[in-house]
Design an enzyme around this catalytic site. Structure first.
Site, mmCIF file in Angstrom:
data_model
loop_
_atom_site.group_PDB
_atom_site.id
_atom_site.type_symbol
_atom_site.label_atom_id
_atom_site.label_comp_id
_atom_site.label_asym_id
_atom_site.label_seq_id
_atom_site.Cartn_x
_atom_site.Cartn_y
_atom_site.Cartn_z
ATOM 1 C CB CYS A 193 -0.993 -0.006 1.146
ATOM 2 S SG CYS A 193 -0.256 -0.337 2.684
ATOM 3 N N GLY A 252 -2.889 -17.609 -7.804
ATOM 4 C CA GLY A 252 -3.607 -18.439 -8.774
ATOM 5 C C GLY A 252 -3.740 -19.900 -8.434
#
Lengths: 287, 332
Positions: B140, B254
């Site tokens: 962030c 994934g």
């Protein structure tokens, strides 16, 4: 309320007209727990494209038979795959999800149901339930509109004894010419019908107009809202809508369609904070 | 390759050790895809997971980004949730007790706008019963440094890790972003600053637009890509990082099946996290635990630790003998 993963069996698949289909599924656990206004997350096949499940509301629930139906319009890859499902095939479901409609008190005052396009789906089961407990004397009206006659379900689909139906199409090809909310306002202006409650489902722009009328006229409205969502169970936080915060109007807060909704009261959404991207019908770009 | 015999009772050993962190199996949820655990209690027995990594927590509650926040892309999805969360105090009072009751190891993902905020979060969590480790989200923006993302700079990553390390005795995991030139350099900086474990990868910076409305699909314009589409990138990152640092690595990106999870273990991850797949199949985490166990039984692997990092990248020439004799015959 328990959420269930269930492998459903396709019982019937019918193209009603154009791109609108009715799918009946045998899914006893979910059908047994489902309430009108709730939804399922559905996956038609394994694989990575489409990757995510798609949300569909219950258009009819047959708990005793272990079945339910959904009505859907083919808009992209997910729904196109779905339209190819044949009886006997299976589909993976997660449900029932969301809060569902709060049913009116039995034998209560006039009610309006407002449906835009495929938004008719959750209202069909709701109307059925409401009719079953009414005494027959109440004024119940369905305002049902679509862009054009080809996207409007056949009349016998929505006509029920004791229910008055007002049709509209944006292009005037059937019924009133113009937006469904405009027709609703016209009927209200006549003054003969004044609902004590409104139930509505349809595109966000329609829902905004319903909410605006309901708030201005101090009428309770339960809106079934939609959003893109990844999980349906409150984990991804993707299906956010700006929430009104009357106690602190400046505060930024979001509600989530899957767990706080999909049924919201007209006043619970901060309509002026919805971005135009949100009003695009929820289809996926990979569709 | 040496095969460990299946343990005495016939059940393969899935337990893994990540420095100070010991887990009964290498499968955990990925932060931001599993809520605070309870959201999945209808679908999985949370006690069967190696650990639950909860949604990222900040000092103060955060509302998150305006919608639309998600969009599906081929083989994946993008999100720009904006780190919506209940804040550390509500997390401790309302969310943590449920997981503590189950005695499942809880890893708390934390993020701040400044180095100081990371340190304060670590101090607040330190000593709280029921927390197994802290995972630092360095993906962030640093508000004090003009919004530059901490994790894209080795020095800033090191500063964040040091601030957390100074304030806690809990195992510290640093979760790296793949949106850098060299993920190994950032990994080394994190390890050097005292991170016990590295996890990678966070989402890939991505974008989607609508040709009709001519608008970005996400209100935030950019989003983080996840799902099966990113797995090859994630595997490469894990491979690089495991060779750049000595500390254990958690692989993610994934993973949707036991096969995917085993691929990450094979290249060197000591454990894995499962993210986007939870959305499609809410029971997937436990199914992966079971799948790894079945694989070990079939392959006769008694201890998963023997499989971790066992990837063979040496070059073999199965027909070398023939080619040698061919050369010999030409020479004679």
């Amino acid at each position: 309320m328990d959420k269930i993963i269930e492998e459903a069996r396709i019982v019937e698949q019918e193209r009603i007209l154009g791109q609108i289909f009715r799918l009946r599924l045998h899914s006893p656990k979910i059908a047994g727990a489902a309430r009108p206004g709730q939804f399922v997350m559905m996956r038609v096949r394994e694989g990575t494209d489409p990757l995510l499940r798609r949300p569909f509301s219950f258009s009819r629930i047959y708990a005793e038979k272990g079945d339910f139906e959904i009505l859907y319009r083919v808009v992209g890859k997910g729904t196109r795959l779905m339209s190819g499902l044949l009886p006997g095939a299976s589909a993976s479901l997660v449900g029932p999800l969301g809060n569902g409609f709060e049913l009116p008190a039995a034998g209560s005052a006039p009610l309006a149901f407002i449906a835009g396009g495929i938004g008719i789906a959750p209202l069909l089961e709701l109307i059925e339930r409401v009719m079953a407990r009414q005494k027959g004397a109440e004024d119940l009206r369905l305002f049902y509109g679509a862009r054009t006659a080809e996207e409007l379900l056949p009349e016998d689909f929505v006509r029920m004894p004791g229910l008055r139906v007002h049709f509209s199409t944006d292009d005037g090809s059937f019924g009133y010419k113009g937006r469904i909310t405009r027709m609703f306002e016209d009927v209200m202006a006549e003054g003969a019908f004044r609902p004590s409650g409104i139930y509505s489902c349809g595109p966000l722009a329609m829902q905004y107009n319903v909410a605006k009328w309901a708030l201005a006229n101090d009428t309770l409205a339960q809106l079934s809202l939609e959003s893109l969502m990844a999980c349906g169970i409150g984990a991804c936080l993707g299906c956010a809508l700006p929430a009104s915060t009357p106690e602190d109007p400046g505060a930024e807060r979001f509600v989530h369609v899957c767990k706080d909704g999909p049924i919201f009261s007209a006043g619970s959404i901060k309509w002026n904070k919805i971005l135009s991207q949100q009003t695009v019908p929820p289809t996926w770009p990979s569709n | 390759m040496e095969q460990n015999p299946v343990t005495a009772n016939g059940s393969p050993d899935l337990a893994v050790e990540l420095g100070p962190l010991r887990l009964k199996n290498p499968v955990m949820s990925a932060s931001g895809t599993f809520g605070y655990g309870e959201e999945y209690s209808n679908f999985v027995d949370l006690r069967r997971l190696g650990a639950v990594v909860v949604k990222g927590i900040s000092l103060e509650p955060r509302a998150g980004n305006p919608p639309p926040r998600i969009v599906e892309t081929p083989g994946g999805m993008m999100n720009a949730i904006g780190l919506e969360n209940v804040g550390v105090e509500q997390f401790l009072s309302l969310k943590l007790p449920y997981l503590r009751e189950l005695s499942v190891p809880v890893i708390v993902n934390i993020f701040g706008n400044t180095v100081d905020e990371y340190g304060r979060l670590a101090a607040r969590l330190d000593g709280t019963p029921g927390i197994a480790a802290i995972e630092i989200n360095v993906s962030c923006p640093n508000v004090k440094k003009g919004g530059m993302v901490f994790g894209t700079d080795p020095a800033m990553t090191g500063a964040v890790v040091r601030a957390v390390r100074a304030k806690t005795s809990l195992p510290v995991i640093t979760k790296l972003t793949p949106n850098v030139t060299s993920i190994s350099e950032v990994a080394k900086a994190a390890e050097g600053a005292g991170s016990d474990i590295i996890s990678c990868i966070n989402t890939l910076a991505a974008m989607a637009v609508d040709i009709f409305s001519r608008r970005p699909r996400l209100a935030n314009v950019f989003g983080g890509l996840s799902g099966p589409a990113v797995k090859p990138v994630a595997l490469r990152c894990v491979y690089e990082v495991t060779r750049a640092v000595k500390c254990p690595v958690i692989g993610l990106g994934g993973i949707t099946s036991a096969t995917d999870a085993l691929e990450f273990l094979l290249v060197g991850a000591s454990a894995v996290q499962v993210g986007t797949a939870n959305f499609t199949n809410p029971a997937v985490t436990v199914e992966i635990v079971e799948g790894i166990k079945r694989f070990m039984e079939v392959e006769g692997i008694g201890d998963i630790k023997s499989y971790i990092g066992s990837l063979d990248t040496s070059c073999l020439f199965p027909f070398a003998e023939d080619s040698c004799s061919l050369i010999e015959s030409e020479m004679s």
